[in-house]
Design a protein around this motif. Structure first.
Motif, PDB file in Angstrom:
ATOM      1  N   ASN A 174       0.849  -1.185   0.000  1.00 14.42           N
ATOM      2  CA  ASN A 174       0.000   0.000   0.000  1.00 14.42           C
ATOM      3  C   ASN A 174       0.889   1.240   0.000  1.00 14.42           C
ATOM      4  OD1 ASN A 174      -2.567   1.012  -0.125  1.00 14.42           O
ATOM      5  ND2 ASN A 174      -2.952   0.929   2.066  1.00 14.42           N
ATOM      6  N   GLY A 175       2.094   1.081   0.539  1.00  9.63           N
ATOM      7  CA  GLY A 175       3.091   2.134   0.470  1.00  9.63           C
ATOM      8  C   GLY A 175       3.231   2.945   1.740  1.00  9.63           C
ATOM      9  N   PHE A 176       3.968   4.040   1.634  1.00  3.25           N
ATOM     10  CA  PHE A 176       4.219   4.917   2.775  1.00  3.25           C
ATOM     11  C   PHE A 176       3.034   5.850   3.004  1.00  3.25           C
ATOM     12  CE2 PHE A 176       8.687   3.828   1.893  1.00  3.25           C
ATOM     13  CZ  PHE A 176       9.125   3.565   3.181  1.00  3.25           C
ATOM     14  N   ARG A 177       2.663   5.976   4.258  1.00  2.00           N
ATOM     15  CA  ARG A 177       1.577   6.877   4.642  1.00  2.00           C
ATOM     16  C   ARG A 177       2.142   8.273   4.891  1.00  2.00           C
ATOM     17  NH1 ARG A 177      -2.767   3.401   5.825  1.00  2.00           N
ATOM     18  NH2 ARG A 177      -4.004   5.102   6.712  1.00  2.00           N
ATOM     19  N   ASN A 178       1.421   9.278   4.414  1.00  2.00           N
ATOM     20  CA  ASN A 178       1.834  10.668   4.558  1.00  2.00           C
ATOM     21  C   ASN A 178       0.697  11.503   5.128  1.00  2.00           C
ATOM     22  OD1 ASN A 178       4.598  10.769   3.165  1.00  2.00           O
ATOM     23  ND2 ASN A 178       3.340   9.745   1.627  1.00  2.00           N
ATOM     24  N   LEU A 179       1.062  12.654   5.667  1.00  2.00           N
ATOM     25  CA  LEU A 179       0.109  13.535   6.345  1.00  2.00           C
ATOM     26  C   LEU A 179      -0.411  14.615   5.399  1.00  2.00           C
ATOM     27  CD1 LEU A 179      -1.183  14.608   9.045  1.00  2.00           C
ATOM     28  CD2 LEU A 179       0.919  15.967   9.310  1.00  2.00           C
ATOM     29  N   THR A 180      -1.719  14.856   5.440  1.00  2.00           N
ATOM     30  CA  THR A 180      -2.284  16.034   4.773  1.00  2.00           C
ATOM     31  C   THR A 180      -3.080  16.833   5.803  1.00  2.00           C
ATOM     32  OG1 THR A 180      -4.439  15.100   4.083  1.00  2.00           O
ATOM     33  CG2 THR A 180      -2.542  14.676   2.652  1.00  2.00           C
ATOM     34  N   THR A 181      -2.981  18.147   5.719  1.00  2.00           N
ATOM     35  CA  THR A 181      -3.686  19.017   6.670  1.00  2.00           C
ATOM     36  C   THR A 181      -4.442  20.114   5.932  1.00  2.00           C
ATOM     37  OG1 THR A 181      -1.596  20.224   6.946  1.00  2.00           O
ATOM     38  CG2 THR A 181      -2.166  18.620   8.642  1.00  2.00           C
ATOM     39  N   VAL A 182      -5.367  20.725   6.630  1.00  3.08           N
ATOM     40  CA  VAL A 182      -6.201  21.759   6.024  1.00  3.08           C
ATOM     41  C   VAL A 182      -5.382  23.029   5.789  1.00  3.08           C
ATOM     42  CG1 VAL A 182      -8.318  20.839   7.011  1.00  3.08           C
ATOM     43  CG2 VAL A 182      -7.007  22.565   8.275  1.00  3.08           C
ATOM     44  N   GLU A 183      -5.936  23.903   4.979  1.00  4.08           N
ATOM     45  CA  GLU A 183      -5.254  25.144   4.621  1.00  4.08           C
ATOM     46  C   GLU A 183      -4.918  25.964   5.872  1.00  4.08           C
ATOM     47  OE1 GLU A 183      -5.822  28.863   1.472  1.00  4.08           O
ATOM     48  OE2 GLU A 183      -7.374  27.344   1.722  1.00  4.08           O
ATOM     49  N   GLY A 184      -3.708  26.491   5.897  1.00  3.03           N
ATOM     50  CA  GLY A 184      -3.264  27.318   7.006  1.00  3.03           C
ATOM     51  C   GLY A 184      -2.649  26.545   8.161  1.00  3.03           C
ATOM     52  N   LYS A 185      -2.588  25.212   8.032  1.00  5.83           N
ATOM     53  CA  LYS A 185      -2.030  24.401   9.116  1.00  5.83           C
ATOM     54  C   LYS A 185      -0.958  23.453   8.576  1.00  5.83           C
ATOM     55  CE  LYS A 185      -6.015  24.912  12.123  1.00  5.83           C
ATOM     56  NZ  LYS A 185      -7.010  24.298  13.015  1.00  5.83           N
ATOM     57  N   THR A 227     -15.525  14.537   4.378  1.00  2.00           N
ATOM     58  CA  THR A 227     -16.473  15.446   5.017  1.00  2.00           C
ATOM     59  C   THR A 227     -15.977  15.909   6.384  1.00  2.00           C
ATOM     60  OG1 THR A 227     -17.697  13.527   5.875  1.00  2.00           O
ATOM     61  CG2 THR A 227     -18.462  14.494   3.812  1.00  2.00           C
ATOM     62  N   SER A 228     -15.223  15.071   7.068  1.00  2.00           N
ATOM     63  CA  SER A 228     -14.688  15.459   8.380  1.00  2.00           C
ATOM     64  C   SER A 228     -13.654  16.573   8.240  1.00  2.00           C
ATOM     65  CB  SER A 228     -14.059  14.250   9.073  1.00  2.00           C
ATOM     66  OG  SER A 228     -15.032  13.268   9.357  1.00  2.00           O
ATOM     67  N   LEU A 229     -12.869  16.532   7.201  1.00  5.53           N
ATOM     68  CA  LEU A 229     -11.911  17.608   6.930  1.00  5.53           C
ATOM     69  C   LEU A 229     -12.649  18.874   6.473  1.00  5.53           C
ATOM     70  CD1 LEU A 229      -9.245  15.456   5.078  1.00  5.53           C
ATOM     71  CD2 LEU A 229      -8.774  16.810   7.127  1.00  5.53           C
ATOM     72  N   GLN A 237      -5.279  14.222   8.086  1.00  8.68           N
ATOM     73  CA  GLN A 237      -5.431  12.775   7.991  1.00  8.68           C
ATOM     74  C   GLN A 237      -4.135  12.219   7.408  1.00  8.68           C
ATOM     75  OE1 GLN A 237      -5.938  10.587   4.886  1.00  8.68           O
ATOM     76  NE2 GLN A 237      -4.784  12.281   3.972  1.00  8.68           N
ATOM     77  N   GLU A 238      -3.995  10.900   7.411  1.00  7.96           N
ATOM     78  CA  GLU A 238      -2.780  10.303   6.854  1.00  7.96           C
ATOM     79  C   GLU A 238      -3.123   9.064   6.044  1.00  7.96           C
ATOM     80  OE1 GLU A 238      -1.344   7.174   8.660  1.00  7.96           O
ATOM     81  OE2 GLU A 238      -3.457   7.181   9.241  1.00  7.96           O
ATOM     82  N   ASN A 239      -2.493   8.975   4.858  1.00  4.11           N
ATOM     83  CA  ASN A 239      -2.731   7.881   3.914  1.00  4.11           C
ATOM     84  C   ASN A 239      -1.621   7.891   2.862  1.00  4.11           C
ATOM     85  OD1 ASN A 239      -5.024   5.940   3.703  1.00  4.11           O
ATOM     86  ND2 ASN A 239      -6.236   7.752   4.234  1.00  4.11           N
ATOM     87  N   PRO A 240      -1.383   6.777   2.181  1.00  4.71           N
ATOM     88  CA  PRO A 240      -0.494   6.816   1.025  1.00  4.71           C
ATOM     89  C   PRO A 240      -1.049   7.754  -0.044  1.00  4.71           C
ATOM     90  CG  PRO A 240      -0.832   4.559   1.745  1.00  4.71           C
ATOM     91  CD  PRO A 240      -1.815   5.398   2.504  1.00  4.71           C
ATOM     92  N   ILE A 241      -0.173   8.333  -0.838  1.00  5.71           N
ATOM     93  CA  ILE A 241      -0.590   9.325  -1.838  1.00  5.71           C
ATOM     94  C   ILE A 241      -1.668   8.783  -2.784  1.00  5.71           C
ATOM     95  CG2 ILE A 241       0.171  10.736  -3.792  1.00  5.71           C
ATOM     96  CD1 ILE A 241       2.823  11.145  -2.347  1.00  5.71           C
ATOM     97  N   PRO A 242      -1.504   7.603  -3.407  1.00  2.25           N
ATOM     98  CA  PRO A 242      -2.567   7.141  -4.314  1.00  2.25           C
ATOM     99  C   PRO A 242      -3.916   7.002  -3.623  1.00  2.25           C
ATOM    100  CG  PRO A 242      -0.555   5.878  -4.681  1.00  2.25           C
ATOM    101  CD  PRO A 242      -0.338   6.684  -3.435  1.00  2.25           C
ATOM    102  N   GLN A 248      -9.839  12.141  -3.399  1.00  2.00           N
ATOM    103  CA  GLN A 248      -9.853  13.607  -3.527  1.00  2.00           C
ATOM    104  C   GLN A 248      -9.718  14.312  -2.178  1.00  2.00           C
ATOM    105  OE1 GLN A 248     -13.582  13.905  -5.818  1.00  2.00           O
ATOM    106  NE2 GLN A 248     -12.338  14.345  -7.622  1.00  2.00           N
ATOM    107  N   ILE A 249      -9.094  13.638  -1.239  1.00  2.00           N
ATOM    108  CA  ILE A 249      -8.927  14.199   0.095  1.00  2.00           C
ATOM    109  C   ILE A 249      -8.031  15.432   0.080  1.00  2.00           C
ATOM    110  CG2 ILE A 249      -7.871  13.703   2.352  1.00  2.00           C
ATOM    111  CD1 ILE A 249      -8.979  10.842   2.047  1.00  2.00           C
ATOM    112  N   HIS A 250      -7.115  15.484  -0.870  1.00  4.86           N
ATOM    113  CA  HIS A 250      -6.208  16.635  -0.961  1.00  4.86           C
ATOM    114  C   HIS A 250      -6.953  17.933  -1.263  1.00  4.86           C
ATOM    115  CE1 HIS A 250      -6.767  14.815  -4.906  1.00  4.86           C
ATOM    116  NE2 HIS A 250      -6.431  15.957  -5.473  1.00  4.86           N
TER     117      HIS A 250
END
Length: 363
Positions: A174-185, A227-229, A237-242, A248-250
């Protein structure tokens, strides 16, 4: 025409018993109470393969574009069907058509389904040693992960899984998990995590890791991440890029920090009950295709990850933060306690093997 019908009758009682049997759900997307309905209609799958002597159905929890699904369609399926002169047909099913990772894994063990592609999640309760993949920052690169898995750890764990009625045909990822955050954080250092609510799976080790790094881990069902974001229930949240790109979480968390904090393997599995009914020649065909599938799937996953990262980096709507090894170190330092926590669950034998292979991989 040969027909096979898979009927998975999922009631609350059956699902509850299944989950209890699997225990701690490890590193995959664990089903929550929201996923369990009081009544679930039977899932009836009639094969479309007319002339095959053996029909292999593969259950997948993702869409056809997922790296492991792409590799099944382009390598595993055609290789088996060609090598067997059409006597073995492979049918690939996507998006939980045959049940989620947990239900399809139980179907393998009972002999009701031939194959599935699953994270280690539904197997941790059966094989506690698989918890090693929940150690944060276990691998520093894909190459190191390949070395450790391919030079003993994968075989060791496959034997443990076989004892539970499942053969591992291929170790993919599944690969490496990475972090994405909302704008400004944006997150550059552990200090940036303080006060942030980060969506995680309901996994005790993942939650402990995020707590250690200063965040507030918030378990949420995978289908509710977007929807939570969007609504501010969580900040990241954190997930592999694909994975996060496909969902479309990004779009609602445009700050992407390449933490690579967890490496998640995937397993292409075969029911022991059904595999043992194949002839030796048929078994060899499946195993040979599995070996080539591993190579193809890893290549596809890494290609997709690189391509999508480049797309995101080139788009002004997104901020991609690439952490150097020095910048990752503070995150690693805060999570070193997880080695002991996971080690107690996984056992000394597998931890000794893991540490030895990690040391070899750096020589």
């Amino acid at each position: 025409m040969k027909k096979k019908v898979l009927s998975l009758l999922l009631s609350v009682g059956m699902v509850a018993g299944l989950l209890a049997g699997c225990g701690d759900l490890g590193s995959g997307e664990a089903p929550t109470a929201d996923d369990v309905k009081t009544e679930e209609p039977a899932v009836n799958i009639e094969t479309t393969s007319k002339d095959a002597e053996v029909i292999i159905r593969i259950s997948n929890g993702s869409a056809a574009t997922a790296p492991f699904c792409v590799a099944q369609d382009t390598v595993f399926k055609p290789e088996i069907e060609e090598a067997s002169d059409g006597k073995i047909a492979v049918e690939v099913y996507y998006s939980n058509q045959l049940g989620n990772d947990t239900t399809s894994t139980e179907a393998l063990r009972s002999g009701d389904l031939e194959m599935n592609n699953t994270s280690t999640a539904p197997l941790v309760g059966l094989v506690p040693e698989l918890a090693v993949f929940d150690i944060p920052f276990l691998f520093s690169s894909y190459e190191q992960a390949d070395y450790v898995i391919d030079n003993g750890l994968g075989e060791y764990l496959s034997n443990k899984i076989a004892d539970k009625g499942i053969y591992v045909i291929a170790w993919n990822e599944n690969g490496f998990r990475n972090l994405t955050t909302v704008e400004g954080k944006e997150v550059h250092t552990p200090d940036d995590l303080k006060g942030l609510k980060i969506r995680t799976m309901e996994n005790q080790y993942h939650m402990s890791a995020w707590s250690a790094m200063g965040a507030s881990p918030t378990p949420i069902n995978g289908s509710e991440i977007y929807t939570s974001l969007q609504s501010g229930v969580v900040d990241g949240q954190e997930n592999p890029i694909p994975n996060f790109y496909a969902q479309q979480i990004h779009e609602v968390s445009p700050c992407i920090t390449l933490t690579e904090h967890i490496y998640s393997p995937m397993l292409l599995c075969y029911s022991k009950t059904l595999f043992d009914k194949l002839t030796e020649e048929q078994q060899k065909i499946v195993r040979d295709a599995g070996a080539n599938y591993t190579i193809a799937e890893r290549e596809e996953n890494r290609r997709q990850s690189d391509d999508l990262q480049a797309q995101l980096d080139a788009d002004e709507k997104y901020t991609v933060i690439v952490l150097s090894e020095e910048e990752k170190q503070p995150f690693k330092d805060l999570t070193t306690g997880l080695w002991d926590e996971v080690g107690k669950a996984a056992g000394d034998e597998v931890m000794t093997m893991l540490n030895d292979l990690l040391a070899e991989s750096t020589k």
